[in-house]
Motif scaffolding. Structure first.
Motif, PDB file in Angstrom:
ATOM      1  N   ALA A 168      30.119  38.844  57.589  1.00 13.41           N
ATOM      2  CA  ALA A 168      28.799  37.917  57.597  1.00 13.41           C
ATOM      3  C   ALA A 168      29.289  36.790  57.595  1.00 13.41           C
ATOM      4  CB  ALA A 168      27.990  38.012  56.800  1.00 13.41           C
ATOM      5  N   THR A 169      29.630  35.835  58.294  1.00 12.48           N
ATOM      6  CA  THR A 169      30.190  34.567  57.521  1.00 12.48           C
ATOM      7  C   THR A 169      29.057  33.180  56.307  1.00 12.48           C
ATOM      8  OG1 THR A 169      31.059  33.415  59.135  1.00 12.48           O
ATOM      9  CG2 THR A 169      29.934  32.012  58.249  1.00 12.48           C
ATOM     10  N   VAL A 225      32.144  37.710  54.543  1.00 11.64           N
ATOM     11  CA  VAL A 225      32.580  38.646  53.296  1.00 11.64           C
ATOM     12  C   VAL A 225      31.600  40.177  54.521  1.00 11.64           C
ATOM     13  CG1 VAL A 225      32.258  37.159  51.093  1.00 11.64           C
ATOM     14  CG2 VAL A 225      29.960  37.753  52.304  1.00 11.64           C
ATOM     15  N   GLU A 226      32.133  41.089  53.816  1.00 10.29           N
ATOM     16  CA  GLU A 226      31.294  42.153  54.202  1.00 10.29           C
ATOM     17  C   GLU A 226      30.259  42.738  53.445  1.00 10.29           C
ATOM     18  OE1 GLU A 226      34.262  45.273  54.668  1.00 10.29           O
ATOM     19  OE2 GLU A 226      35.465  44.387  55.965  1.00 10.29           O
ATOM     20  N   ASP A 266      21.748  37.111  62.188  1.00 13.27           N
ATOM     21  CA  ASP A 266      20.620  37.611  61.567  1.00 13.27           C
ATOM     22  C   ASP A 266      21.171  37.909  59.527  1.00 13.27           C
ATOM     23  OD1 ASP A 266      19.348  38.086  64.058  1.00 13.27           O
ATOM     24  OD2 ASP A 266      20.635  40.002  64.201  1.00 13.27           O
ATOM     25  N   LEU A 267      21.725  37.351  59.008  1.00 10.24           N
ATOM     26  CA  LEU A 267      22.498  37.455  57.909  1.00 10.24           C
ATOM     27  C   LEU A 267      22.766  37.035  57.412  1.00 10.24           C
ATOM     28  CD1 LEU A 267      21.934  40.593  55.612  1.00 10.24           C
ATOM     29  CD2 LEU A 267      25.049  39.986  56.504  1.00 10.24           C
ATOM     30  N   ASP A 268      21.730  36.126  55.887  1.00  4.00           N
ATOM     31  CA  ASP A 268      22.043  34.976  55.384  1.00  4.00           C
ATOM     32  C   ASP A 268      23.225  35.252  54.492  1.00  4.00           C
ATOM     33  OD1 ASP A 268      20.488  33.214  57.399  1.00  4.00           O
ATOM     34  OD2 ASP A 268      19.199  33.717  56.374  1.00  4.00           O
ATOM     35  N   VAL A 269      24.218  35.330  54.793  1.00  5.12           N
ATOM     36  CA  VAL A 269      25.024  34.969  52.961  1.00  5.12           C
ATOM     37  C   VAL A 269      25.167  33.850  52.412  1.00  5.12           C
ATOM     38  CG1 VAL A 269      27.267  35.588  51.934  1.00  5.12           C
ATOM     39  CG2 VAL A 269      25.962  37.510  54.129  1.00  5.12           C
ATOM     40  N   GLY A 271      25.732  46.408  48.887  1.00 12.16           N
ATOM     41  CA  GLY A 271      26.665  45.531  48.326  1.00 12.16           C
ATOM     42  C   GLY A 271      27.296  45.152  49.258  1.00 12.16           C
ATOM     43  N   THR A 272      28.299  44.323  48.288  1.00  8.32           N
ATOM     44  CA  THR A 272      29.346  43.330  49.458  1.00  8.32           C
ATOM     45  C   THR A 272      30.799  43.722  48.817  1.00  8.32           C
ATOM     46  OG1 THR A 272      29.153  41.566  47.615  1.00  8.32           O
ATOM     47  CG2 THR A 272      27.583  41.616  50.346  1.00  8.32           C
TER      48      THR A 272
END
Length: 132
Positions: free
Chosen positions: A50-51, A68-69, A86-89, A116-117
């Protein structure tokens, strides 16, 4: 012809009809079948690249690494249709300067759990000057 109240015309004394119990048993079997069929699926895991979105901060500040993963857990159906968008980082750079470490906030879609990341913090960096 037998009279209506004769023993041969009705069920034997002491015995009742089993129809209500049969109907209840069939209904319970259908409900149990539906519960098992639509019940929770076993949880599976997936890693998504994800960005990192940047909030706040001064002009020209970015983060490194920019992607990041993120390891997620959820039902196979939800994970199968998941896209990285769809994922917010998010990294909040408010009050931070170049060189600072900033924690990441990960907000998963509903029904997913973040396990986790690959990094928990990102470094604030200055954007490269395109004129150089």
């Amino acid at each position: 012809m037998l009279p209506k109240n004769s023993p041969a015309a009705s069920a034997p004394q002491g015995q009742q009809s089993n129809w209500p119990f049969l109907v209840i048993a069939v209904l319970m079997a259908v409900v149990l079948w539906l519960f098992v069929r639509t019940g929770t699926q076993p949880a599976t895991q997936r890693t998504v690249l994800a960005t990192v979105a940047v909030n706040g901060g001064g002009k020209g500040l970015l983060v490194a690494p920019p992607r990041v993963e993120v390891r997620l857990e959820g039902s196979a159906g939800v994970l199968e249709h998941l896209k990285a968008e769809d994922l917010d980082v998010v990294a909040d750079l408010t009050g931070h300067r170049e060189g600072d470490l900033v924690p990441l906030a990960v907000v998963p879609p509903q029904g997913l759990k973040v396990l986790g990341t690959n990094v928990s913090q990102v470094r604030v960096v200055r954007q490269a000057d395109p004129d150089l």
